[in-house]
Design an enzyme around this catalytic site. Structure first.
Site, PDB file in Angstrom:
ATOM      1  N   PHE A  79      17.985 -37.016  45.241  1.00 46.65           N
ATOM      2  CA  PHE A  79      17.108 -36.579  44.162  1.00 46.65           C
ATOM      3  C   PHE A  79      16.314 -35.370  44.632  1.00 46.65           C
ATOM      4  CE2 PHE A  79      15.553 -38.819  40.164  1.00 46.65           C
ATOM      5  CZ  PHE A  79      16.809 -39.236  39.778  1.00 46.65           C
ATOM      6  N   GLN A  96       4.615 -31.874  33.736  1.00 45.85           N
ATOM      7  CA  GLN A  96       5.952 -31.587  34.261  1.00 45.85           C
ATOM      8  C   GLN A  96       6.945 -31.268  33.142  1.00 45.85           C
ATOM      9  OE1 GLN A  96       8.557 -34.753  36.377  1.00 45.85           O
ATOM     10  NE2 GLN A  96       7.993 -33.254  37.928  1.00 45.85           N
ATOM     11  N   HIS A 124      10.855 -30.977  32.735  1.00 46.78           N
ATOM     12  CA  HIS A 124      12.076 -31.391  33.438  1.00 46.78           C
ATOM     13  C   HIS A 124      13.140 -30.311  33.252  1.00 46.78           C
ATOM     14  CE1 HIS A 124      15.595 -33.731  34.590  1.00 46.78           C
ATOM     15  NE2 HIS A 124      14.802 -34.701  35.018  1.00 46.78           N
ATOM     16  N   LEU A 160      16.559 -36.266  27.552  1.00 44.18           N
ATOM     17  CA  LEU A 160      16.696 -36.015  28.987  1.00 44.18           C
ATOM     18  C   LEU A 160      18.123 -36.201  29.485  1.00 44.18           C
ATOM     19  CD1 LEU A 160      14.920 -35.735  31.704  1.00 44.18           C
ATOM     20  CD2 LEU A 160      15.460 -38.135  31.956  1.00 44.18           C
ATOM     21  N   GLU A 204      18.117 -36.218  36.418  1.00 43.68           N
ATOM     22  CA  GLU A 204      18.267 -35.485  37.671  1.00 43.68           C
ATOM     23  C   GLU A 204      19.390 -36.112  38.509  1.00 43.68           C
ATOM     24  OE1 GLU A 204      14.557 -34.113  39.328  1.00 43.68           O
ATOM     25  OE2 GLU A 204      15.076 -35.019  41.244  1.00 43.68           O
ATOM     26  N   ARG A 222      11.205 -30.232  40.820  1.00 43.02           N
ATOM     27  CA  ARG A 222      11.406 -29.917  39.398  1.00 43.02           C
ATOM     28  C   ARG A 222      10.688 -28.658  38.943  1.00 43.02           C
ATOM     29  NH1 ARG A 222      11.236 -36.043  36.882  1.00 43.02           N
ATOM     30  NH2 ARG A 222      13.279 -36.591  37.723  1.00 43.02           N
ATOM     31  N   HIS A 260       8.179 -33.451  29.972  1.00 46.18           N
ATOM     32  CA  HIS A 260       8.695 -34.720  30.477  1.00 46.18           C
ATOM     33  C   HIS A 260       7.629 -35.709  30.954  1.00 46.18           C
ATOM     34  CE1 HIS A 260      11.564 -37.462  32.199  1.00 46.18           C
ATOM     35  NE2 HIS A 260      11.180 -37.252  33.430  1.00 46.18           N
ATOM     36  N   ARG A 265       5.462 -34.080  40.348  1.00 48.83           N
ATOM     37  CA  ARG A 265       6.006 -35.382  40.750  1.00 48.83           C
ATOM     38  C   ARG A 265       7.465 -35.235  41.156  1.00 48.83           C
ATOM     39  NH1 ARG A 265       9.248 -39.282  38.062  1.00 48.83           N
ATOM     40  NH2 ARG A 265       9.126 -38.215  36.065  1.00 48.83           N
TER      41      ARG A 265
HETATM   42  C1  LIG Z   1      13.647 -40.226  29.475  1.00 54.93           C
HETATM   43  C2  LIG Z   1      12.869 -40.549  30.719  1.00 54.93           C
HETATM   44  C3  LIG Z   1      13.529 -40.803  31.902  1.00 54.93           C
HETATM   45  C4  LIG Z   1      12.814 -41.097  33.062  1.00 54.93           C
HETATM   46  N1  LIG Z   1      13.493 -41.342  34.215  1.00 54.93           N
HETATM   47  C5  LIG Z   1      12.801 -41.676  35.331  1.00 54.93           C
HETATM   48  C6  LIG Z   1      13.474 -42.026  36.527  1.00 54.93           C
HETATM   49  O1  LIG Z   1      14.707 -42.067  36.590  1.00 54.93           O
HETATM   50  N2  LIG Z   1      12.746 -42.331  37.612  1.00 54.93           N
HETATM   51  C7  LIG Z   1      11.381 -42.322  37.603  1.00 54.93           C
HETATM   52  O2  LIG Z   1      10.769 -42.618  38.621  1.00 54.93           O
HETATM   53  N3  LIG Z   1      10.712 -42.019  36.465  1.00 54.93           N
HETATM   54  C8  LIG Z   1      11.389 -41.704  35.342  1.00 54.93           C
HETATM   55  N4  LIG Z   1      10.700 -41.404  34.195  1.00 54.93           N
HETATM   56  C9  LIG Z   1       9.246 -41.584  34.158  1.00 54.93           C
HETATM   57  C10 LIG Z   1       8.925 -43.075  34.057  1.00 54.93           C
HETATM   58  O3  LIG Z   1       9.925 -43.727  33.342  1.00 54.93           O
HETATM   59  C11 LIG Z   1       7.593 -43.335  33.371  1.00 54.93           C
HETATM   60  O4  LIG Z   1       6.592 -42.544  33.939  1.00 54.93           O
HETATM   61  C12 LIG Z   1       7.196 -44.799  33.525  1.00 54.93           C
HETATM   62  O5  LIG Z   1       8.246 -45.650  33.131  1.00 54.93           O
HETATM   63  C13 LIG Z   1       5.959 -45.100  32.718  1.00 54.93           C
HETATM   64  O6  LIG Z   1       5.739 -46.492  32.747  1.00 54.93           O
HETATM   65  P1  LIG Z   1       4.400 -47.101  32.164  1.00 54.93           P
HETATM   66  O7  LIG Z   1       4.481 -48.566  32.352  1.00 54.93           O
HETATM   67  O8  LIG Z   1       3.257 -46.389  32.738  1.00 54.93           O
HETATM   68  O9  LIG Z   1       4.440 -46.727  30.603  1.00 54.93           O
HETATM   69  P2  LIG Z   1       5.462 -47.095  29.421  1.00 54.93           P
HETATM   70  O10 LIG Z   1       6.718 -47.658  29.905  1.00 54.93           O
HETATM   71  O11 LIG Z   1       5.509 -45.903  28.546  1.00 54.93           O
HETATM   72  O12 LIG Z   1       4.704 -48.254  28.647  1.00 54.93           O
HETATM   73  C14 LIG Z   1       3.526 -48.021  27.916  1.00 54.93           C
HETATM   74  C15 LIG Z   1       3.142 -49.291  27.197  1.00 54.93           C
HETATM   75  O13 LIG Z   1       1.836 -49.134  26.654  1.00 54.93           O
HETATM   76  C16 LIG Z   1       1.800 -49.686  25.363  1.00 54.93           C
HETATM   77  N5  LIG Z   1       0.733 -49.001  24.621  1.00 54.93           N
HETATM   78  C17 LIG Z   1       0.507 -47.672  24.526  1.00 54.93           C
HETATM   79  N6  LIG Z   1      -0.563 -47.436  23.745  1.00 54.93           N
HETATM   80  C18 LIG Z   1      -1.023 -48.642  23.347  1.00 54.93           C
HETATM   81  C19 LIG Z   1      -2.091 -49.073  22.521  1.00 54.93           C
HETATM   82  N7  LIG Z   1      -2.924 -48.205  21.940  1.00 54.93           N
HETATM   83  N8  LIG Z   1      -2.253 -50.398  22.303  1.00 54.93           N
HETATM   84  C20 LIG Z   1      -1.408 -51.293  22.886  1.00 54.93           C
HETATM   85  N9  LIG Z   1      -0.387 -50.951  23.672  1.00 54.93           N
HETATM   86  C21 LIG Z   1      -0.202 -49.645  23.902  1.00 54.93           C
HETATM   87  C22 LIG Z   1       3.188 -49.472  24.803  1.00 54.93           C
HETATM   88  O14 LIG Z   1       3.467 -50.442  23.819  1.00 54.93           O
HETATM   89  C23 LIG Z   1       4.065 -49.675  26.048  1.00 54.93           C
HETATM   90  O15 LIG Z   1       4.374 -51.038  26.186  1.00 54.93           O
HETATM   91  C24 LIG Z   1      11.402 -41.125  33.027  1.00 54.93           C
HETATM   92  C25 LIG Z   1      10.740 -40.881  31.836  1.00 54.93           C
HETATM   93  C26 LIG Z   1      11.457 -40.572  30.697  1.00 54.93           C
HETATM   94  C27 LIG Z   1      10.688 -40.274  29.445  1.00 54.93           C
END
Ligand SMILES: Cc1cc2nc3c(=O)[nH]c(=O)nc-3n(C[C@H](O)[C@H](O)[C@H](O)COP(=O)(O)OP(=O)(O)OC[C@H]3O[C@@H](n4cnc5c(N)ncnc54)[C@H](O)[C@@H]3O)c2cc1C
Length: 570
Positions: free
Chosen positions: A113, A226, A228, A238, A241, A272, A337, A382
């Site tokens: 990566f 960021q 991407h 997306l 990577e 990135r 991203h 990142r």
């Molecule tokens: C397409 C894509 C591919 C990616 N690929 C990678 C990868 O391969 N490797 C890597 O390390 N990172 C990757 N990332 C980044 C990584 O996936 C995210 O940064 C990470 O998963 C975020 O997790 P989280 O639990 O913080 O938030 P999320 O998974 O976004 O969860 C947020 C939660 O908060 C809840 N929520 C939000 N607002 C409210 C509210 N007002 N009231 C109640 N609930 C609420 C939502 O319902 C949801 O359950 C990727 C991101 C994207 C977009």
């Protein structure tokens, strides 16, 4: 009124991990999520999760790569925690049932990566997030965790200087629910929809950052956004990577592998920010395809590899770009991203300064983890694969921190009626506006476009100020926004107005951070200040609410342990 010792807001990976840890420590914990937990954006993560679990790798190497990737803006003590504890979390996930890809010896396989000196990204084909999230969900179901799904949290409640609960709208019924708690872990994900286009899901609207900010917490490094390097022009989707990690090339319109000119050693696998800038420079030099794209070439990888490790990429390219990646290169361009910045926390997820010295503004009893938070492991940029690790390591730590805190304090009181009336009158106000008025979607698109125009891969004073002015003008118009649907059941029209309100706070803080930083560092590449300036700007920028309710900028030092800043080349 519902009561739980600890409430986790967010059902993505960070929230699930925090809830799991709190539950394991015997606390009465509940998880609230605005969408069904397994639909969280974490499920979209494709490429993988980093940790130094491979033979010959070390957590110190991972930490150094992360520090360098961050352009020295990451706090090194936090980066050490991430990288040192990471391997045990990967093993824990594996034991829960995550079916990581294996190598010929039966060990967890890894792929290369960006920005990494060793191969250390563990993966499940190109569906890593989906698999981890579902395994975590199974574990939570088994443990009997209380889950309130499809609840939109609209406000954090405070009493006697600390968190006492939160207000939520039950989306299917439109009922308002009040929760009393001793500690909250915010795990509400990133800010994607503040930009247009973005790789992020529709529900990623940065609510949590605005909720925390309004409750007094500090937002830090918000200018570090960021882009991407490989997203589809049609819709911002997306292309992982992992494609470059498996060996795909980037080509310009004359068929040149241009990354050789920008990052002679790591080429396509430079970090990135570096790759996104290189692509933009190729476009500006007139070597673009499709107007503003370059090409991602997977042809030489062969059918077997693509159809086993990059199946989703094959499908996304076919369905959204009409491209068969086995036969022709795929046009791609940089796209919004991820946000490196977020709610300032310490390594246990606390948003307030536990030393009592008030070094930064925070909200006692409020913890944050995942993309919403800024523990400061990503700094200015990142590394791919480090975000999933961040959610798992600091989700766990903030869950533990919240339980310990909850055990040390009693219940703060909650005025249930006042809390209900607060949201009720906000909704009534929106419903009272004429139905044919301004639409939230119109302003949302204006905001997203302005953000991508002024605060993207390259920035300058004029463009950023213009964006900030546009955001503030849109904010002024918020009271005009109306809805067609004035019913209470599953009113997504209403939700979009509430979300826009939060997104504008986030957008403004991104803009304020961006105009403040007068240098180029990581993702913040300024045409008018092209160099990094450690003397003046090796520090965090924080945005917090002042006494009179205005957004105010401040600074915090960067924590250094053993890595002195040096020039960053790949
Ligand atoms: C397409 C894509 C591919 C990616 N690929 C990678 C990868 O391969 N490797 C890597 O390390 N990172 C990757 N990332 C980044 C990584 O996936 C995210 O940064 C990470 O998963 C975020 O997790 P989280 O639990 O913080 O938030 P999320 O998974 O976004 O969860 C947020 C939660 O908060 C809840 N929520 C939000 N607002 C409210 C509210 N007002 N009231 C109640 N609930 C609420 C939502 O319902 C949801 O359950 C990727 C991101 C994207 C977009």
């Amino acid at each position: 009124m519902r009561q739980h010792d600890v409430i986790v807001i967010g059902g993505g990976l960070a929230g699930m991990r925090a809830a799991q840890q709190a539950q394991a420590m015997g606390a009465d914990v509940a998880m609230i999520s605005k969408i069904f937990p397994t639909r969280s954006h974490s499920a979209a993560a494709q490429g993988g999760i980093n940790a130094a679990v491979g033979v010959g790798d070390s957590w110190e190497d991972h930490a150094y790569d992360t520090v360098k990737g961050s352009d020295y803006l990451g706090d090194q003590d936090a980066i050490e925690v991430l990288c040192e504890e990471g391997p045990a979390d990967i093993i824990a996930l594996e034991r829960m049932g995550v079916i990581f890809n294996r190598n010929g010896e039966g060990q967890i396989d890894m792929r290369a990566f960006g920005g990494a000196t060793n191969v250390r990204t563990c993966y499940v084909a190109d569906q890593t997030g989906q698999v981890i999230l579902h395994v975590m969900w199974e574990q939570l179901l088994k443990s009997g965790l209380t889950v309130y799904s499809e609840r939109f949290v609209t406000e954090l409640l405070q009493e006697d200087g600390r968190i006492s609960g939160c207000v939520a709208l039950e989306i299917p019924t439109g009922r308002i629910e009040i929760f009393q708690t001793r500690a909250i872990v915010l795990a509400t994900g990133g800010i994607g929809q503040v930009y247009y286009p973005t790789t992020n899901g529709l529900a990623v609207t940065g609510d949590g950052l605005a909720l925390a900010y309004r409750a007094g917490a500090s937002l830090m490094d918000m200018e570090m956004i960021q882009h991407h390097p490989t997203t589809l022009k049609a819709n911002g989707v997306l292309i992982t990577e992992g494609a470059r990690g498996e060996g795909a090339y980037l080509l310009n319109s004359v068929g040149e592998r241009f990354m050789e000119n920008y990052a002679p050693n790591m080429k396509e696998l430079a970090s990135r920010d570096v790759v996104s800038r290189a692509e933009t420079m190729e476009v500006r030099a007139g070597r673009a395809v499709d107007g503003d794209c370059v090409l991602l070439d997977l042809r030489h990888l062969g059918r077997d590899l693509v159809m086993t490790k990059l199946t989703q990429i094959f499908e996304l390219a076919r369905d959204y770009a009409g491209t068969n990646v086995l036969e022709e290169p795929l046009p791609i361009r940089p796209g919004h991203h991820y946000i490196m910045g977020g709610i300032k926390t310490d390594v246990d997820g606390r948003t307030w300064d536990p030393s009592g010295q008030g070094r930064w503004k925070g909200a006692e009893g409020l913890f944050a983890a995942g993309e919403t938070a800024n523990v400061s492991v990503h700094g200015g940029n990142r590394l791919g694969g480090n975000s999933l690790l961040d959610t798992v390591v600091f989700g766990r730590r903030s869950g533990a921190g919240a339980v310990e805190y909850a055990r040390s304090v009693g219940w703060a009181s909650v005025n249930e009626n006042a809390a209900i009336n607060g949201l009720e009158s906000r909704i009534k106000d929106i419903f009272s506006r004429p139905s044919d008025g301004l639409r939230a979607a119109t302003l949302r698109r204006q905001m997203g476009t302005a953000m991508n125009d002024g605060i993207a891969v390259f920035r300058n004073e004029e463009g950023m100020q213009k964006t900030l002015a546009t955001i503030r003008a849109i904010k002024e118009r918020l009271p005009e926004v109306s809805v067609h649907n004035k019913g209470r059941l599953f009113n997504t029209d209403l939700l979009s107005v509430l979300e826009l309100d939060y997104m504008l706070d986030v957008a403004e803080s991104v803009g304020m951070g961006a105009v403040t930083r007068k240098e180029s560092r990581g993702a913040h590449a300024r045409e008018d200040f092209p160099d990094r300036n450690d003397e003046d700007w090796l520090k965090h920028i924080v945005v917090a609410r002042s006494e009179d309710g205005q957004a105010e900028v401040g600074f915090l030092p960067v924590t250094m342990t053993k890595w002195e800043p040096i020039a960053r080349t790949y």
